[in-house]
Design a protein around this motif. Structure first.
Motif, short mmCIF file in Angstrom:
data_model
loop_
_atom_site.label_atom_id
_atom_site.label_comp_id
_atom_site.label_asym_id
_atom_site.label_seq_id
_atom_site.Cartn_x
_atom_site.Cartn_y
_atom_site.Cartn_z
N GLN A 93 0.83 -1.19 0.00
CA GLN A 93 0.00 0.00 0.00
C GLN A 93 0.87 1.25 0.00
N THR A 94 0.41 2.25 -0.75
CA THR A 94 1.09 3.55 -0.75
C THR A 94 0.06 4.66 -0.71
N PRO A 95 0.38 5.79 -0.08
CA PRO A 95 1.56 5.99 0.76
C PRO A 95 1.37 5.33 2.12
N SER A 96 2.39 5.30 2.93
CA SER A 96 2.26 4.75 4.27
C SER A 96 1.56 5.77 5.19
N HIS A 97 1.79 7.03 4.92
CA HIS A 97 1.16 8.11 5.68
C HIS A 97 0.70 9.18 4.70
N GLN A 98 -0.46 9.79 4.99
CA GLN A 98 -0.96 10.88 4.16
C GLN A 98 -1.62 11.90 5.08
N VAL A 99 -1.20 13.16 4.91
CA VAL A 99 -1.83 14.25 5.65
C VAL A 99 -2.52 15.14 4.63
N THR A 100 -3.76 15.50 4.88
CA THR A 100 -4.50 16.31 3.93
C THR A 100 -5.39 17.31 4.66
N GLN A 101 -5.83 18.30 3.93
CA GLN A 101 -6.73 19.29 4.49
C GLN A 101 -8.17 18.83 4.29
N MET A 102 -9.03 19.15 5.23
CA MET A 102 -10.44 18.84 5.12
C MET A 102 -10.99 19.38 3.79
N GLY A 103 -11.77 18.56 3.11
CA GLY A 103 -12.35 18.96 1.84
C GLY A 103 -11.53 18.54 0.62
N CYS B 144 -3.20 0.53 -3.60
CA CYS B 144 -2.93 -0.82 -3.13
C CYS B 144 -2.52 -1.67 -4.33
N VAL B 145 -1.56 -2.55 -4.11
CA VAL B 145 -1.25 -3.57 -5.10
C VAL B 145 -1.54 -4.91 -4.46
N PRO B 146 -2.65 -5.55 -4.84
CA PRO B 146 -3.00 -6.85 -4.25
C PRO B 146 -2.04 -7.93 -4.73
N ILE B 147 -2.14 -9.09 -4.13
CA ILE B 147 -1.36 -10.25 -4.56
C ILE B 147 -1.85 -10.67 -5.94
N SER B 148 -0.92 -10.99 -6.82
CA SER B 148 -1.21 -11.01 -8.25
C SER B 148 -2.28 -12.01 -8.68
N ASN B 149 -2.40 -13.17 -8.09
CA ASN B 149 -3.39 -14.13 -8.55
C ASN B 149 -4.69 -14.09 -7.75
N HIS B 150 -4.83 -13.06 -6.92
CA HIS B 150 -6.04 -12.95 -6.12
C HIS B 150 -7.17 -12.30 -6.93
N LEU B 151 -8.39 -12.67 -6.58
CA LEU B 151 -9.54 -12.23 -7.35
C LEU B 151 -10.45 -11.26 -6.59
N TYR B 152 -10.38 -11.29 -5.26
CA TYR B 152 -11.24 -10.44 -4.44
C TYR B 152 -10.38 -9.38 -3.76
N PHE B 153 -10.90 -8.18 -3.71
CA PHE B 153 -10.15 -7.07 -3.13
C PHE B 153 -11.05 -6.32 -2.16
N TYR B 154 -10.43 -5.80 -1.10
CA TYR B 154 -11.21 -5.19 -0.02
C TYR B 154 -10.52 -3.93 0.48
N TRP B 155 -11.33 -3.02 1.00
CA TRP B 155 -10.83 -1.90 1.79
C TRP B 155 -11.50 -1.94 3.16
N GLY C 81 -1.22 -0.97 5.51
CA GLY C 81 -2.09 0.15 5.83
C GLY C 81 -1.53 1.50 5.42
N THR C 82 -2.44 2.45 5.23
CA THR C 82 -2.10 3.86 5.03
C THR C 82 -2.73 4.65 6.17
N ARG C 83 -1.91 5.39 6.86
CA ARG C 83 -2.43 6.22 7.96
C ARG C 83 -2.82 7.57 7.38
N LEU C 84 -4.11 7.87 7.39
CA LEU C 84 -4.62 9.13 6.85
C LEU C 84 -4.97 10.07 7.98
N LEU C 85 -4.45 11.28 7.89
CA LEU C 85 -4.77 12.31 8.87
C LEU C 85 -5.38 13.50 8.14
N VAL C 86 -6.61 13.84 8.52
CA VAL C 86 -7.31 14.97 7.91
C VAL C 86 -7.30 16.12 8.90
N LEU C 87 -6.76 17.26 8.45
CA LEU C 87 -6.65 18.43 9.33
C LEU C 87 -7.71 19.47 9.02
#
Lengths: 111, 110
Positions: free
Chosen positions: A6-16, A23-34, A105-111
């Motif tokens: 997963q990229t990025p590992s951390h993301q900081v963004t402004q509200m709005g 995400c790059v899933p495992i190549s032969n997998h068929l189901y993907f989730y968040w 995981g990606t840690r998202l922080l919304v300011l």
């Protein structure tokens, strides 16, 4: 051993602002989730994706969320207009049969 | 009533102890029962998976499911310090949607 990345590992963004989590899933997998995990709380299912379309989504996954598999490898989660309460750890997972593998995981922080 | 109930702990045991972790659930549509281990700042890692009542063993880990009581357990024998983590029960319903418990924090003291 294959793994979900997963990229990025951390993301900081402004509200709005819009964010795209990748995400790059495992190549032969068929189901993907968040999933989402707010700090100190449980892991929450957001959406599952199979055969290039959403197969299940939770109540959390409202119109501000969207997912896409733009090419053969990437799987993205877009949040159109971030809110403070979107601050969380976002995990991608993939599976072939029953075994589900999570990314770091990606840690998202919304300011 | 919450769909999944899991005691958050924290649970602290000496090395070599038997650990018992439990979850209850209320949704009869849950068909698949899983236990995940999550180390700090990492994604959950699948430990055990089953879809039937009874016991399933894998090394030091045993998963137990009682569908009639809507109760699942994970037993860890001969616990090791490396088992120190948060353990999550998880369920999948007939529609391929997943539900997680809040996690039980376990510390195994050397």
């Amino acid at each position: 051993e294959p793994e979900v990345t997963q990229t990025p590992s951390h993301q900081v963004t402004q509200m709005g602002q819009e964010v795209i989590l990748r995400c790059v899933p495992i190549s032969n997998h068929l189901y993907f989730y968040w999933y989402r995990q707010i700090l100190g709380q449980k892991v929450e299912f957001l959406v599952s994706f199979y055969n290039n379309e959403i197969s299940e989504k939770s109540e959390i996954f409202d119109d501000q969320f969207s997912v896409e598999r733009p090419d053969g490898s990437n799987f993205t989660l877009k949040i159109r207009s971030t809110k403070l309460e979107d601050s969380a750890m976002y995990f991608c997972a993939s599976s072939w049969q029953e075994t589900q593998y999570f990314g770091p995981g990606t840690r998202l922080l919304v300011l | 009533q919450k769909e999944v109930e899991q005691d958050p702990g924290p649970l602290s045991v000496p090395e070599g102890a038997i650990v018992s972790l439990n979850c209850t659930y209320s949704n009869s549509a849950f068909q698949y029962f899983m236990w995940y281990r999550q180390y700090s700042r990492k994604g959950p890692e699948l430990l055990m998976y089953t879809y039937s009542s009874g016991n399933k063993e894998d090394g030091r880990f045993t998963a137990q499911v009682d569908k009639s009581s809507k109760y699942i357990s994970l037993f860890i024998r001969d616990s090791q310090p490396s088992d120190s983590a948060t353990y999550l029960c998880a369920f999948r319903d007939t529609g391929n949607q997943f539900y997680f418990g809040t996690g039980t924090s376990l510390t195994v003291i050397p």
